[in-house]
Structure formats: structure tokens, C-alpha cells
Design a protein around this motif. Structure first.
Motif, PDB file in Angstrom:
ATOM      1  N   TYR A 150       0.824  -1.206   0.000  1.00 15.32           N
ATOM      2  CA  TYR A 150       0.000   0.000   0.000  1.00 15.32           C
ATOM      3  C   TYR A 150       0.862   1.263   0.000  1.00 15.32           C
ATOM      4  N   ILE A 151       2.058   1.175   0.614  1.00 15.03           N
ATOM      5  CA  ILE A 151       2.981   2.315   0.594  1.00 15.03           C
ATOM      6  C   ILE A 151       3.495   2.542  -0.828  1.00 15.03           C
ATOM      7  N   CYS A 152       3.856   1.475  -1.502  1.00 13.70           N
ATOM      8  CA  CYS A 152       4.344   1.597  -2.878  1.00 13.70           C
ATOM      9  C   CYS A 152       3.255   2.186  -3.776  1.00 13.70           C
ATOM     10  N   LYS A 153       2.037   1.738  -3.586  1.00 16.48           N
ATOM     11  CA  LYS A 153       0.926   2.274  -4.374  1.00 16.48           C
ATOM     12  C   LYS A 153       0.691   3.755  -4.055  1.00 16.48           C
ATOM     13  N   LYS A 154       0.855   4.119  -2.787  1.00 13.83           N
ATOM     14  CA  LYS A 154       0.709   5.519  -2.382  1.00 13.83           C
ATOM     15  C   LYS A 154       1.737   6.396  -3.090  1.00 13.83           C
ATOM     16  N   ILE A 155       2.972   5.900  -3.188  1.00 17.41           N
ATOM     17  CA  ILE A 155       4.036   6.666  -3.852  1.00 17.41           C
ATOM     18  C   ILE A 155       3.751   6.797  -5.347  1.00 17.41           C
ATOM     19  N   LEU A 156       3.343   5.707  -5.976  1.00 17.03           N
ATOM     20  CA  LEU A 156       3.013   5.769  -7.402  1.00 17.03           C
ATOM     21  C   LEU A 156       1.895   6.779  -7.654  1.00 17.03           C
ATOM     22  N   ALA A 157       0.886   6.771  -6.804  1.00 13.08           N
ATOM     23  CA  ALA A 157      -0.227   7.722  -6.953  1.00 13.08           C
ATOM     24  C   ALA A 157       0.252   9.159  -6.748  1.00 13.08           C
ATOM     25  N   GLU A 158       1.179   9.358  -5.811  1.00 13.61           N
ATOM     26  CA  GLU A 158       1.741  10.687  -5.552  1.00 13.61           C
ATOM     27  C   GLU A 158       2.357  11.287  -6.812  1.00 13.61           C
ATOM     28  N   PHE A 159       2.917  10.431  -7.669  1.00 14.98           N
ATOM     29  CA  PHE A 159       3.562  10.900  -8.898  1.00 14.98           C
ATOM     30  C   PHE A 159       2.641  10.785 -10.118  1.00 14.98           C
ATOM     31  N   GLY A 160       1.354  10.524  -9.871  1.00 13.54           N
ATOM     32  CA  GLY A 160       0.390  10.492 -10.959  1.00 13.54           C
ATOM     33  C   GLY A 160       0.454   9.250 -11.819  1.00 13.54           C
ATOM     34  N   LEU A 161       0.966   8.155 -11.257  1.00 14.63           N
ATOM     35  CA  LEU A 161       1.064   6.893 -11.992  1.00 14.63           C
ATOM     36  C   LEU A 161       0.018   5.897 -11.489  1.00 14.63           C
ATOM     37  N   ASN A 162      -0.303   4.929 -12.313  1.00 17.64           N
ATOM     38  CA  ASN A 162      -1.310   3.935 -11.955  1.00 17.64           C
ATOM     39  C   ASN A 162      -0.747   2.995 -10.887  1.00 17.64           C
ATOM     40  N   PRO A 163      -1.270   3.026  -9.674  1.00 14.89           N
ATOM     41  CA  PRO A 163      -0.714   2.191  -8.602  1.00 14.89           C
ATOM     42  C   PRO A 163      -0.963   0.697  -8.792  1.00 14.89           C
ATOM     43  N   GLU A 164      -1.866   0.341  -9.709  1.00 17.72           N
ATOM     44  CA  GLU A 164      -2.167  -1.077  -9.925  1.00 17.72           C
ATOM     45  C   GLU A 164      -1.243  -1.714 -10.962  1.00 17.72           C
ATOM     46  N   THR A 165      -0.661  -0.897 -11.826  1.00 17.59           N
ATOM     47  CA  THR A 165       0.184  -1.446 -12.899  1.00 17.59           C
ATOM     48  C   THR A 165       1.620  -0.931 -12.886  1.00 17.59           C
ATOM     49  N   GLY A 166       1.854   0.191 -12.200  1.00 13.24           N
ATOM     50  CA  GLY A 166       3.187   0.792 -12.207  1.00 13.24           C
ATOM     51  C   GLY A 166       4.153   0.091 -11.271  1.00 13.24           C
ATOM     52  N   HIS A 167       5.438   0.365 -11.480  1.00 14.63           N
ATOM     53  CA  HIS A 167       6.495  -0.155 -10.615  1.00 14.63           C
ATOM     54  C   HIS A 167       7.426   0.984 -10.208  1.00 14.63           C
ATOM     55  N   ILE A 168       7.969   0.898  -9.006  1.00 12.86           N
ATOM     56  CA  ILE A 168       9.034   1.794  -8.553  1.00 12.86           C
ATOM     57  C   ILE A 168      10.346   1.039  -8.738  1.00 12.86           C
ATOM     58  N   ILE A 169      11.330   1.704  -9.353  1.00 15.32           N
ATOM     59  CA  ILE A 169      12.621   1.065  -9.597  1.00 15.32           C
ATOM     60  C   ILE A 169      13.695   1.896  -8.908  1.00 15.32           C
ATOM     61  N   ASN A 170      14.366   1.286  -7.929  1.00 13.50           N
ATOM     62  CA  ASN A 170      15.366   1.958  -7.079  1.00 13.50           C
ATOM     63  C   ASN A 170      16.746   1.354  -7.256  1.00 13.50           C
ATOM     64  N   GLY A 171      17.750   2.131  -6.856  1.00 12.67           N
ATOM     65  CA  GLY A 171      19.113   1.626  -6.681  1.00 12.67           C
ATOM     66  C   GLY A 171      19.542   1.923  -5.260  1.00 12.67           C
ATOM     67  N   HIS A 172      20.813   2.308  -5.085  1.00 17.75           N
ATOM     68  CA  HIS A 172      21.364   2.894  -3.858  1.00 17.75           C
ATOM     69  C   HIS A 172      21.694   1.917  -2.734  1.00 17.75           C
ATOM     70  N   THR A 173      20.832   0.975  -2.445  1.00 17.22           N
ATOM     71  CA  THR A 173      21.066   0.081  -1.301  1.00 17.22           C
ATOM     72  C   THR A 173      21.331  -1.337  -1.797  1.00 17.22           C
ATOM     73  N   PRO A 174      22.568  -1.812  -1.712  1.00 12.90           N
ATOM     74  CA  PRO A 174      22.883  -3.159  -2.201  1.00 12.90           C
ATOM     75  C   PRO A 174      22.026  -4.224  -1.510  1.00 12.90           C
ATOM     76  N   VAL A 175      21.455  -5.094  -2.313  1.00  6.99           N
ATOM     77  CA  VAL A 175      20.605  -6.165  -1.791  1.00  6.99           C
ATOM     78  C   VAL A 175      21.489  -7.335  -1.367  1.00  6.99           C
ATOM     79  N   ALA A 176      21.424  -7.678  -0.096  1.00  8.40           N
ATOM     80  CA  ALA A 176      22.251  -8.775   0.435  1.00  8.40           C
ATOM     81  C   ALA A 176      21.579 -10.102   0.114  1.00  8.40           C
ATOM     82  N   GLU A 177      21.715 -10.529  -1.131  1.00  3.82           N
ATOM     83  CA  GLU A 177      21.037 -11.751  -1.560  1.00  3.82           C
ATOM     84  C   GLU A 177      21.524 -12.966  -0.780  1.00  3.82           C
ATOM     85  N   LYS A 178      22.817 -12.982  -0.463  1.00  2.99           N
ATOM     86  CA  LYS A 178      23.351 -14.172   0.222  1.00  2.99           C
ATOM     87  C   LYS A 178      22.789 -14.317   1.641  1.00  2.99           C
TER      88      LYS A 178
END
Length: 651
Positions: free
Chosen positions: A511-539
Motif C-alpha cells: 500500500y505504501i508503494c501504491k501511495k508513492i506511485l499515486a503521488e507521482f500520478g502513476l497507476n498504482p495497480e500497474t506501475g512499478h518503482i525502480i530503485n538503486g542505492h542500497t545493495p541487496v544482500a542476496e546471500k
């Protein structure tokens, strides 16, 4: 007609019914072509060779195409051989020559395979676009080859003769190189860089050169990019920080040879003033590289010298800009220089290095006259450097704080939030900014810093805030503890905690991700947020997919400095007309290793999204614009037909 003035201007370009009709037909046809592939990369951190390899391979897209085309006719080993020929044609053919030469049959087979792949990857584009991308010297022949249908009996002899003649006149290798470049270019149409081109790795200048020559790229600025953009504009704290990081990782070569930064003034100053240095703290961190001991010694001294200059300059800035609310970082005034301790929150901590020959305890942030001279010389070097100027101009002109593209939201770090999930606000001159408005505010400040570098408004100071301020969307932490990591004991881990903004927990919730998408005028049901910055510790089991698939973190550690933490060498994302795919990568070792590998470079590929029916250009942002163009062209056609605007014909 309310749009008559615009239509009259449009009529200059399309002066009659045949001209406007042709364009309408063309655009409507383009709208029905398949959507082209987008490629997302982030946090490159100077790792030029790994970056170039990801571009060459299109993160597995080319090998996927080879699998599709030659699924039954080539073995896995033969497919890999073909792939490496496309990635490194010159090196591959040089190697084959060294093994004993290349027979004509090999050339003909290789050319035939590469023509088939070229046909496949170029098939989603118009002939006009393909023609413009062809190398001028071979354009006619390659265009002919691309449009010969497989199995066409009427053109078989024609095609065979073209390939045979190419070999006979000793042009096979040039054609293979040209086709390789064509395949790499057409496999991905749009490249998105989600920030952090600079720092840690040895060759950000090489990455910038590749980006400047790319056919279609956009950039979402990261904190390390802003660091260099501000340094290039002459912001002294950022100059010192950029140099400190370069020295920390032993990367003098790109400074001196890549950008022509004159490091001699700093070297002379450091050798005269910093003979006593705790080498365990300040010696360069060399990752997969070696330096001789003399180089290490001088870099160690320079590292400490520029670190002290940085902390002095930052202290001056914090006192000048109280609205930044960063008094906690005024460390130099919390040191007892006689006892060699620092007092923090009423507790004493022994310093790991207490030799500060250039600090006046009564006025610790004042630069000595020699330090002033050094930083001014460095500032001149940064500001009067044609190569760096060109790179920074490219970053300003092609970058943004965020980008909305084809329904997705791209930004590097975070959207600052409070614990309860509301957007954090920053107050500037009585006005509050939060959410999208905060991003827009910083985007405007960055552009003003470039267009007015010497303005009295001190826009460049905000670039420093973006580098390390608490509510910077590019930093996303409560504070930066660099000074404490240098000068206090390693077991004092409570001092080193850099608490992340609540965004990084909140983004796990859909719901937070959808809130952010809506804040930028994007469809919260189909849009995606794509980030960098924080390395994902997959291991450690961390997933790059957040918010039930609404948010993707594609920083898996392309930088060699992060490989141990993440267990992989980065994520990339591809977005084609049929799917959105997240790819994890093995560490790139070398071109030689890539040439001799008999397996893929990707560890895994996850389909984040599959479309029920393939997307067309009509479904994209470009398609929406073309749709608007068609609407006005149709109005112009009506205006011609109704006699409202008169047609013009040559002669």
C-alpha cells in the motif's frame, strides 16, 4: 478551429494532402509495432569493464535471442561461441587467427548466423530507424541482407553470392564487427541508469564516455553523481570528499589521466605535514589491484590530508547553514587534542589517530594558509577541465531526480518518509516540501546550481546537503559517520550506525508503494518503482522485490567493493514487449575470462511481470505522444479537405 494557428505551422512541414496522409499512415503503423526493450542498470561505481559487458550482452537478451533462433541447430557450446563473437568480435577473431587461421567456411557460417540474429533484433523497428543505425560504409549491403526472408528460394543464390563476395574481397571481419555492433544496439533500445556512476571503482570517466556515445540513455542522479557534479562546479567540501573517496580506493589514475586533476599540490602538502599517519586507517583499499609500496605510502598521506581538509570545510558549511540541522557532525570541536580523545554524548572515546598538525584547537575549522592554497588549486583544476566539464554537462542535461517512463517511477534512493508512513517535509524560506514536491524542489535546485554556479543563493551548498543530509532523497540516512569510522575504535559499532530513513522499511508494504506511485500520478495497480542505492544482500536471503512486486531494487553490487556483502555482482532489469525480467549476475572477472567461459554470465532471471498480450508502441509514452501527433495531423487533413488551409505543391 481553436488549433488553427498550430495547424498553420504544421502545414509548413506537411504542405498538402499527400504529405499529411503519408505521415498519418506512417505514424498509425508505428503505433502497432512491438514495444522496444528497456534496460535498467544502477550503482555502476566506476566499474567500467563490468558495465560495458552488461551493455554488450544486454543482460542476457542477446543469448536469449540466440537460444530462440538456434534452439535445435546449435549446441550450448556453439551458442556460447556465437555469443562471445557478438560481444567481442575483434578479440574473438584475433584469437581464432592465433589458433591457426580462419577458413572461408567459418566466415560464411558466422555471417549467416549474425544476419539471422540481426534480422530478429531489428524486426521491431521501422526500416527508416534501422537504416539510420547502419554503418555508412556497408549500409546498402546490410539492409539488403536484413530484408531477405529465411527460406526464400528466389533470394537464396542472391544472399549466398553477397556473403561469398564479402569473404572474397577480404571484408568478412569488418562485416562481422558491424553486425555485432548492430545487434548490441538493437537488442536494447532504451538505457536507464538509476544513479551512482562515480566513486569506488577505477574508471567512471570511461563509463561517462560510453554513456555520451549511447544512442538513447537517461540518468536518474545518485548521491555519488551529485557529489561529482558539485565538485565540478567548485563546491569545496564536495571536491575534498570526491578526492578522499578516490584516494581511499587507490584511484589516482582516472583523476590525473582521465580528468587531468593536478594532484601534485596535495601530494607536496601531505608529504610535508602528514608523515605520522595510522596506515591501517588511511592506506588505500585495493580491490583486485596492486600498487607498489611507495605509491601506497604517498596515497596514505594524501588520504589523511584531504580527509582533514574535508572535515574542516564541512564544519564551516554546517555553521553557515544552520537550516541543514547537522550540528551533530561538528566533530573537530569535540576533540581533546592533548588527551587524544573525542567526547560524544558525554562519553569519551580514544582516537585511533591523534596527530593533527594543521588543526588549531581554538579554531578547528579554520584552514591553514597552505590548506587554503591546496584547495584553491584543486578547485581551479576541477572547474577548468574540458573533459570533466563535458561529462558534468551531460549529467545535468540528461539527468533528473526522478523519471516517469512507460508507467514506471525511477529514482535512485528514497522518498523521505516518517515512521507512520507520511512523507517527510523540509522547510526552506518558510515553504514546506514533501513527496513529489520535495523531489521537484531538489531537481530545481540542482539545475539552478549549474546555470548559476556563482549565485549568492549558494545553490551548490544544497548539493552537499543532497550528498549527506538527513532528508536527502539520494542519501536516505539519519547521518553520515565517516569521521567516526576513521578516528574511533572499530568495536565502537554504536557510533557507526547510520539509521536508514523509514522509507526502506515502508517500501516492503504494497500500500505504501501504491501511495508513492499515486503521488507521482502513476497507476498504482500497474506501475512499478525502480530503485538503486542500497545493495541487496542476496546471500543473506534479502529479496530485491518489495511491496508484493510493486517495487524493485536493482542494486545488487556491480561494484567489486560490494561483492562480499551481496554475494552477487549486481542486478539488472529488462522490460520488453512481453515481460519485465530481473536478472542477477556473476562477478565480471575480465574480457579474457568472458571469452573463454562456456556458460552464461547470469545467475538467475525472474519474470517480475508477464503481459497477457504483447505491448505495442501505442501502449508506451512515445505512443501517447504519437497519438497526439496523429490527432493534429487528422485535423490538418480535414482543414485541407474543407479548404480552411490551402495546400501547397512544389513548382
Amino acid at each position: 478551429m481553436k488549433d488553427l494557428k498550430y495547424l498553420q505551422l504544421l502545414a509548413d512541414q506537411f504542405p498538402n494532402i499527400p504529405a499529411v496522409s503519408t505521415e498519418i499512415i506512417n505514424l498509425k503503423a508505428i503505433l502497432n509495432l512491438p514495444k522496444s526493450t528497456e534496460h535498467f542498470l544502477t550503482d555502476l561505481h566506476g566499474e567500467a569493464e563490468a558495465f560495458k559487458y552488461m551493455l554488450k550482452t544486454a543482460s542476457g537478451v542477446i543469448e536469449y535471442k540466440i537460444d530462440q533462433i538456434f534452439s535445435d541447430s546449435l549446441t550450448d557450446t556453439e551458442k556460447r561461441e556465437l555469443a562471445t563473437l557478438i560481444f567481442y568480435p575483434k578479440s574473438k577473431m584475433k584469437e581464432l587467427h592465433a589458433r591457426g587461421g580462419i577458413p572461408p567456411e567459418w566466415y560464411k557460417e558466422a555471417l549467416d548466423y549474425m544476419v539471422r540474429i540481426s534480422q530478429e533484433v531489428s524486426s521491431i523497428y521501422t526500416r527508416s530507424k534501422v537504416r539510420k543505425a547502419l554503418p555508412e560504409e556497408f549500409a546498402y549491403i546490410i539492409e539488403e541482407l536484413l530484408h531477405i526472408k529465411k527460406g526464400d528460394p528466389n533470394k537464396k543464390d542472391y544472399k549466398d553470392q553477397i556473403l561469398t563476395t564479402i569473404i572474397e574481397i577480404d571484408q568478412a571481419e569488418n562485416f562481422i564487427i558491424s553486425l555485432s555492433e548492430l545487434i548490441q544496439s538493437f537488442a536494447v533500445d532504451k538505457l536507464h541508469i538509476i544513479g551512482d556512476i562515480f566513486d569506488r571503482g577505477p574508471a567512471p570517466d570511461v563509463i561517462m564516455n560510453v554513456l555520451k556515445n549511447h544512442h538513447n540513455v537517461d540518468i536518474q542522479w545518485g548521491n555519488h553523481d551529485i557529489l561529482w557534479m558539485g565538485a565540478a562546479l567548485g563546491q569545496k567540501s564536495l571536491i575534498a570528499t570526491a578526492l578522499r573517496i578516490a584516494l581511499r580506493y587507490g584511484n589516482l589514475e582516472f583523476l590525473e589521466e582521465g580528468y587531468g586533476i593536478n594532484m601534485r599540490p596535495l601530494a607536496r602538502f601531505a608529504m610535508s605535514n602528514y608523515q605520522k599517519v595510522n596506515s591501517e586507517i588511511f592506506k588505500p583499499k585495493l580491490i583486485e589491484r596492486e600498487l607498489d609500496q611507495d605509491e601506497i605510502n604517498i596515497m596514505t598521506q594524501m588520504h589523511k590530508a584531504i580527509a582533514v581538509i574535508q572535515f574542516k570545510l564541512e564544519g564551516q558549511l554546517i555553521k553557515k547553514r544552520p537550516e541543514f540541522k547537522m550540528n551533530e557532525a561538528l566533530y573537530l570541536e569535540k576533540i581533546d587534542y592533548q588527551k587524544g580523545i573525542i567526547v560524544l554524548n558525554g562519553k569519551e572515546y580514544k582516537l585511533t589517530d591523534s596527530d593533527f598538525p594543521t588543526i588549531d584547537p581554538q579554531d578547528p575549522y579554520r584552514l591553514s594558509s597552505w590548506e587554503e592554497e591546496v584547495i584553491e588549486q584543486l578547485r581551479y583544476s576541477f572547474r577548468n577541465n574540458d573533459r570533466l566539464k563535458a561529462d558534468i554537462r551531460f549529467l545535468f542535461n540528461n539527468g533528473n531526480m526522478y523519471r516517469k517512463y512507460n508507467g514506471n517511477l525511477l529514482f535512485h534512493g528514497c522518498l523521505p518518509m516518517n515512521e507512520e508512513g507520511s512523507f517527510s517535509a523540509i522547510e526552506v524560506e518558510g515553504k514546506k516540501y514533501s513527496g513529489k514536491n520535495l523531489m521537484d524542489f531538489f531537481d530545481d535546485v540542482i539545475r539552478r546550481s549549474y546555470s548559476n554556479p556563482d549565485s549568492n543563493h549558494n545553490f551548490k551548498d544544497w548539493l552537499w546537503y543532497l550528498w549527506r543530509g538527513e532528508l536527502s532523497p539520494l542519501f536516505g540516512k539519519e547521518k553520515m559517520t565517516t569521521f567516526l569510522r576513521y578516528f574511533t575504535e572499530e568495536d565502537k559499532s554504536e557510533l557507526y550506525l547510520e539509521k536508514k530513513n523509514p522509507y526502506y522499511q515502508a517500501r516492503e508494504k504494497e500500500y505504501i508503494c501504491k501511495k508513492i506511485l499515486a503521488e507521482f500520478g502513476l497507476n498504482p495497480e500497474t506501475g512499478h518503482i525502480i530503485n538503486g542505492h542500497t545493495p541487496v544482500a542476496e546471500k543473506k536471503g534479502e529479496s530485491p522485490i518489495k511491496g508484493n512486486g510493486r517495487l524493485l531494487v536493482i542494486d545488487g553490487g556491480i561494484s567489486a567493493a560490494y561483492h562480499e556483502k551481496t554475494g552477487i555482482a549486481g542486478y539488472t532489469l529488462t522490460y520488453s514487449n512481453t515481460k519485465m525480467r530481473l536478472i542477477s549476475h556473476e562477478p565480471f572477472i575480465s574480457k579474457k575470462n568472458a571469452l573463454h567461459k562456456d556458460s552464461r554470465d547470469t545467475i538467475s532471471a525472474t519474470d517480475v511481470l508477464r503481459f497477457e498480450k504483447p505491448q505495442k508502441i501505442a501502449d508506451t509514452d512515445i505512443g501517447k505522444k504519437l497519438g497526439e501527433d496523429v490527432k493534429y495531423l487528422m485535423q490538418l487533413l480535414t482543414a485541407y479537405q474543407d479548404g480552411i488551409i490551402k495546400e501547397k505543391y512544389p513548382g
